[in-house]
Enzyme design. Structure first.
Site, short mmCIF file in Angstrom:
data_model
loop_
_atom_site.label_atom_id
_atom_site.label_comp_id
_atom_site.label_asym_id
_atom_site.label_seq_id
_atom_site.Cartn_x
_atom_site.Cartn_y
_atom_site.Cartn_z
N GLU A 161 0.74 -1.40 -0.02
CA GLU A 161 -0.34 -0.18 0.25
C GLU A 161 0.63 1.63 -0.05
OE1 GLU A 161 -1.64 0.93 3.34
OE2 GLU A 161 -0.92 -0.80 4.47
N CYS A 162 0.56 2.55 -0.71
CA CYS A 162 1.51 3.05 -0.97
C CYS A 162 2.69 3.32 -1.28
CB CYS A 162 0.77 4.48 0.43
SG CYS A 162 0.78 6.31 0.03
N GLY A 163 3.38 3.54 -0.31
CA GLY A 163 5.32 3.59 -0.50
C GLY A 163 5.26 1.91 -0.38
#
Length: 189
Positions: A161-163
């Site tokens: 998720e995200c990074g």
């Protein structure tokens, strides 16, 4: 705001001592502040002086426990969850991990920055958000992590998720514009 029926409960004045340092994708995290306790004390002093805290508390409605206003806890993605956990992967909500643990899941932390791969005895790998772009060179050189992640992904789910999602792609470009090879499990760069 009063004619609109909106109560004014205070206002925080501009004050340079309340400014938080930023980086290109957000604020510097709390764990990175050596003076966190002093900052929080200063914020509390200003809030107490400029806000009607009693009125705010009186208007606040409790969110309730898990399964109520917050919704049901997120179902764990596996029984033994390999969780990337270091300076590059630190954005994970405590209530999510607590919910997983309450259902019997085991969280097994590992550190990509220390060239650790997801443990082979886990059944899912979770790469949370964070700032991998600040550590892109170290991550790109962490062959044990990247090769281990690729091997893990051949038999088990990997969630980013995200990074963490960024690391699953072909490459990450850092703030200086340097491109660093990542896991290549997904085609984005």
């Amino acid at each position: 705001l009063k004619p609109l029926g909106i109560a004014v409960l205070g206002a925080i004045p501009r004050d340079e001592t309340l400014v938080l340092p930023e980086r290109h994708l957000g604020l510097v995290q709390a764990s990175e502040h050596a003076d966190l306790a002093a900052r929080l004390e200063r914020f509390a002093e200003v809030a107490a002086r400029h806000l009607d805290l009693d009125a705010i508390l009186a208007m606040a409605a409790p969110l309730g426990g898990h399964g109520t206003a917050l919704g049901a806890p997120l179902k764990p993605p596996g029984q033994r969850i390999a969780l990337a956990s270091d300076e590059a992967f630190s954005f994970v909500y405590a209530h999510v991990l607590d919910g997983w643990r309450r259902t019997g899941a085991e969280i097994v932390p590992f550190s990509p920055l220390r060239n650790e791969a997801p443990p082979h005895d886990c059944d899912v790998c979770w790469l949370p958000g964070g700032y991998p772009e600040l550590h892109a060179g170290t991550l790109a050189a962490a062959r044990g992590f990247l090769d281990g992640l690729s091997k893990f992904a051949q038999g088990y789910p990997v969630h980013g998720e995200c990074g963490g999602y960024m690391v699953l792609g072909e490459a990450i470009e850092d703030a200086q514009g340097v491109r660093h090879a990542m896991a290549g499990l997904l085609s984005h760069a």
